[in-house]
Design a protein around this motif. Structure first.
Motif, PDB file in Angstrom:
ATOM      1  N   THR A   1       0.921  -1.208  -0.159  1.00  0.00           N
ATOM      2  CA  THR A   1      -0.073   0.132  -0.006  1.00  0.00           C
ATOM      3  C   THR A   1       0.951   1.236   0.149  1.00  0.00           C
ATOM      4  N   ILE A   2       1.850   1.288   0.798  1.00  0.00           N
ATOM      5  CA  ILE A   2       2.802   2.413   0.844  1.00  0.00           C
ATOM      6  C   ILE A   2       3.416   2.718  -0.446  1.00  0.00           C
ATOM      7  N   GLU A   3       3.882   1.580  -1.169  1.00  0.00           N
ATOM      8  CA  GLU A   3       4.515   1.632  -2.377  1.00  0.00           C
ATOM      9  C   GLU A   3       3.704   2.237  -3.460  1.00  0.00           C
ATOM     10  N   THR A   4       2.305   1.661  -3.578  1.00  0.00           N
ATOM     11  CA  THR A   4       1.597   1.783  -4.808  1.00  0.00           C
ATOM     12  C   THR A   4       0.702   3.172  -4.642  1.00  0.00           C
ATOM     13  N   VAL A   5       0.150   3.553  -3.346  1.00  0.00           N
ATOM     14  CA  VAL A   5      -0.581   4.624  -3.038  1.00  0.00           C
ATOM     15  C   VAL A   5       0.342   5.634  -2.504  1.00  0.00           C
ATOM     16  N   GLY A   6       1.475   5.390  -1.666  1.00  0.00           N
ATOM     17  CA  GLY A   6       2.141   6.394  -1.137  1.00  0.00           C
ATOM     18  C   GLY A   6       3.338   7.036  -2.019  1.00  0.00           C
ATOM     19  N   TYR A   7       3.883   6.185  -2.658  1.00  0.00           N
ATOM     20  CA  TYR A   7       5.062   6.563  -3.408  1.00  0.00           C
ATOM     21  C   TYR A   7       4.590   7.357  -4.598  1.00  0.00           C
ATOM     22  N   ASP A   8       5.206   8.507  -4.967  1.00  0.00           N
ATOM     23  CA  ASP A   8       4.798   9.538  -6.018  1.00  0.00           C
ATOM     24  C   ASP A   8       6.014   9.468  -7.044  1.00  0.00           C
ATOM     25  N   GLU A   9       5.789   8.809  -8.120  1.00  0.00           N
ATOM     26  CA  GLU A   9       6.954   8.417  -8.968  1.00  0.00           C
ATOM     27  C   GLU A   9       7.549   9.986  -9.571  1.00  0.00           C
ATOM     28  N   GLN A  10       6.296  10.696  -9.967  1.00  0.00           N
ATOM     29  CA  GLN A  10       6.943  12.054 -10.630  1.00  0.00           C
ATOM     30  C   GLN A  10       7.554  12.824  -9.658  1.00  0.00           C
TER      31      GLN A  10
ATOM     32  N   GLY B   1       9.185  11.823  -6.661  1.00  0.00           N
ATOM     33  CA  GLY B   1      10.182  11.200  -6.259  1.00  0.00           C
ATOM     34  C   GLY B   1      10.281  11.161  -4.614  1.00  0.00           C
ATOM     35  N   ALA B   2       9.110  11.174  -4.278  1.00  0.00           N
ATOM     36  CA  ALA B   2       8.889  11.226  -2.508  1.00  0.00           C
ATOM     37  C   ALA B   2       7.579  10.432  -2.266  1.00  0.00           C
ATOM     38  N   TYR B   3       7.666  10.010  -0.926  1.00  0.00           N
ATOM     39  CA  TYR B   3       6.522   9.564  -0.456  1.00  0.00           C
ATOM     40  C   TYR B   3       5.501  10.658  -0.022  1.00  0.00           C
ATOM     41  N   ARG B   4       4.092  10.510  -0.454  1.00  0.00           N
ATOM     42  CA  ARG B   4       2.911  11.110   0.011  1.00  0.00           C
ATOM     43  C   ARG B   4       2.892  11.332   1.394  1.00  0.00           C
TER      44      ARG B   4
ATOM     45  N   ARG C   1      16.262   3.399  -2.511  1.00  0.00           N
ATOM     46  CA  ARG C   1      15.754   4.619  -2.945  1.00  0.00           C
ATOM     47  C   ARG C   1      15.351   5.663  -1.964  1.00  0.00           C
ATOM     48  N   LEU C   2      15.157   5.158  -0.609  1.00  0.00           N
ATOM     49  CA  LEU C   2      14.945   5.947   0.546  1.00  0.00           C
ATOM     50  C   LEU C   2      16.227   6.574   0.848  1.00  0.00           C
ATOM     51  N   LEU C   3      17.402   5.997   1.170  1.00  0.00           N
ATOM     52  CA  LEU C   3      18.514   6.442   1.325  1.00  0.00           C
ATOM     53  C   LEU C   3      19.019   7.454   0.173  1.00  0.00           C
ATOM     54  N   SER C   4      18.737   7.316  -0.992  1.00  0.00           N
ATOM     55  CA  SER C   4      18.997   8.161  -1.943  1.00  0.00           C
ATOM     56  C   SER C   4      18.368   9.490  -1.976  1.00  0.00           C
ATOM     57  N   ILE C   5      16.878   9.200  -1.491  1.00  0.00           N
ATOM     58  CA  ILE C   5      16.182  10.486  -1.357  1.00  0.00           C
ATOM     59  C   ILE C   5      16.649  11.202   0.020  1.00  0.00           C
TER      60      ILE C   5
ATOM     61  N   PHE D   1      10.988  20.055   6.041  1.00  0.00           N
ATOM     62  CA  PHE D   1       9.760  20.132   5.382  1.00  0.00           C
ATOM     63  C   PHE D   1      10.069  20.717   3.959  1.00  0.00           C
ATOM     64  N   PHE D   2       9.295  20.266   2.921  1.00  0.00           N
ATOM     65  CA  PHE D   2       9.451  20.564   1.546  1.00  0.00           C
ATOM     66  C   PHE D   2       8.122  20.717   0.777  1.00  0.00           C
ATOM     67  N   ASP D   3       7.833  21.377  -0.141  1.00  0.00           N
ATOM     68  CA  ASP D   3       6.850  21.290  -1.207  1.00  0.00           C
ATOM     69  C   ASP D   3       6.980  20.502  -2.247  1.00  0.00           C
ATOM     70  N   LYS D   4       6.050  20.321  -2.994  1.00  0.00           N
ATOM     71  CA  LYS D   4       5.822  19.242  -4.114  1.00  0.00           C
ATOM     72  C   LYS D   4       7.212  19.518  -5.320  1.00  0.00           C
ATOM     73  N   ASN D   5       7.683  20.780  -5.096  1.00  0.00           N
ATOM     74  CA  ASN D   5       8.887  21.158  -6.026  1.00  0.00           C
ATOM     75  C   ASN D   5      10.399  20.877  -5.292  1.00  0.00           C
ATOM     76  N   TRP D   6      10.197  20.195  -4.155  1.00  0.00           N
ATOM     77  CA  TRP D   6      11.422  19.864  -3.277  1.00  0.00           C
ATOM     78  C   TRP D   6      12.134  21.149  -2.814  1.00  0.00           C
ATOM     79  N   ALA D   7      11.220  22.178  -2.727  1.00  0.00           N
ATOM     80  CA  ALA D   7      11.700  23.534  -2.069  1.00  0.00           C
ATOM     81  C   ALA D   7      11.695  23.512  -0.360  1.00  0.00           C
ATOM     82  N   SER D   8      12.674  23.611   0.090  1.00  0.00           N
ATOM     83  CA  SER D   8      12.727  23.633   1.621  1.00  0.00           C
ATOM     84  C   SER D   8      11.736  24.722   2.240  1.00  0.00           C
TER      85      SER D   8
END
Length: 398
Positions: A146-155, A157-160, A214-218, A234-241
């Motif tokens: 569930t975490i991988e299919t619903v939680g991870y956002d491929e676009q 590159g982070a977990y929702r 992948r988590l370690l890379s993030i 804390f970050f927004d969807k564009n990875w701005a802190s």
């Protein structure tokens, strides 16, 4: 620091004779699970809501205690938490774990949060490791998927983060802070990492290993700030802190969780180990107060010197881990100083108490709950277990 060190027996006594008995007494035999709150006056609130995160952390704590000691009472306590999780907190219709039940176990807050699912994986994996209960492994695997299919956002590159019961994404209210609502948090990512590390030890599936890498890379490529030696929070969807916050407790906790993941999955990328040590060195240089304690955080140059219970616990494990990796004696000295402070100021000496939530610079405890949705045995009981096992390991190498 080994099994002959007086600290070894002090920590073992604190764990077995103080922490675990406190939580054992909170078992709700009438309604299932564990009582949801003990206030600062040590009054048990039998009708307080029961948080899923708290239940998962209690499940983890007693499963780990049983695995280390073999004491049957801890197995009973773990089974009690497992039963409440599977019968009351698991959404059998739509999948996943809800946020909160009322004192009778009826759904109270049905939102789904990836952080919460991760703690389910973490607790269930430990329970399976301790008992071999096949249903625990099956549910841990389902939550992982569930975490991988619903939680991870491929676009992105982070977990929702946060969802409603039907898995529609919502603003991340529950895991944000410092005046912002964040789309991505460091906190969720380090605890998904922790959960997957534990899952991989019982189910060494290639997809779990890939997710760990992948988590370690993030963490390294997106969240780690090498100049400041910290993980941005804390970050927004564009990875701005979104904030200038250094969370010293999360940084030192993350340092040893990252190392644990590296070892469990046998991931050899040297940049991950460099991050581990950079975090430990930075916290040791910036967060240690004159009394030997660890402050909470720094935001925009303003220091929050509150001494929080879980920060002290994680710092001791993190600095002992740094000592194991480097052999630098100053990390051991930090462990001793923090333990001395914790023993004197954080551990609640009142009959029937546990650990205070926090104390100020004068040693005055905050009037916050002693048990609640976020105040659980996970940080301090895990600290005890990690310290005892690591001191045994150091003794065997001596």
């Amino acid at each position: 620091m080994n099994t002959h060190d007086p600290i070894f027996n002090e920590i073992r006594k604190e764990w077995l004779e103080h922490i675990l008995p406190f939580w054992t007494r909170l078992k709700d035999e009438s309604n299932g699970g564990y009582y949801g709150e003990v206030d600062f006056s040590l009054t048990v609130k039998p009708r307080a809501p029961k948080g899923c995160i708290a239940n998962s952390r209690i499940l983890w704590s007693f499963a780990a205690a049983y695995r280390v000691t073999g004491i049957a009472d801890y197995l009973k306590c773990a089974r009690h938490a497992f039963s409440f999780l599977t019968k009351r907190l698991l959404d059998s219709e739509l999948g996943g774990l809800i946020w909160m039940a009322d004192y009778q176990g009826n759904p109270l807050d049905t939102r789904k949060h990836i952080y919460n699912q991760a703690f389910g994986v973490y607790a269930l994996s430990k329970y399976f490791r301790a008992t071999g209960e096949p249903d625990a492994l099956k549910l841990a695997q389902e939550l992982f998927k569930t975490i991988e299919t619903v939680g991870y956002d491929e676009q992105i590159g982070a977990y929702r983060e946060e969802f409603d019961r039907e898995w529609n994404e919502q603003p991340n209210v529950m895991l944000s802070g410092n005046g912002v609502v964040a789309d991505i948090t460091m906190n969720t990512h380090i605890h998904v990492l922790e959960a997957y590390t534990t899952l991989y030890r019982i189910w060494p599936d290639p997809q779990v290993r890939q997710s760990l890498d992948r988590l370690l890379s993030i963490l390294h490529d997106r969240m780690f700030d090498p100049e400041l030696g910290r993980l941005n929070v804390f970050f927004d969807k564009n990875w701005a802190s979104l904030t200038d916050v250094t969370s010293f407790g999360h940084d030192i906790e993350a340092s040893w969780l990252i190392q644990d993941a590296i070892e469990a999955a046998e991931l050899s990328n040297p940049k991950y180990k460099q991050m581990v040590l950079a975090l430990a060195h930075s916290v040791s240089a910036r967060a240690i107060l004159s009394d030997g304690s660890v402050m909470n955080e720094e935001e925009g140059g303003r220091l929050d010197t509150t001494r929080i219970w879980w920060v002290q616990a994680e710092a001791m494990v993190g600095f002992l881990n740094a000592y194991e990796l480097t052999g630098e004696a100053r990390f051991l000295e930090l462990v001793r100083k923090i333990w001395s402070y914790t023993s004197e100021m954080i551990i609640d000496p009142r009959p029937g108490g546990e650990w205070y939530w926090s104390v100020d610079g004068q040693g005055n405890p905050a009037g916050r709950e002693i048990a609640g949705p976020w105040k659980c045995p996970y940080h301090n009981s895990r600290f005890c277990i990690e310290m005892l096992l690591r001191m045994e390991r150091l003794h065997s190498k001596a």
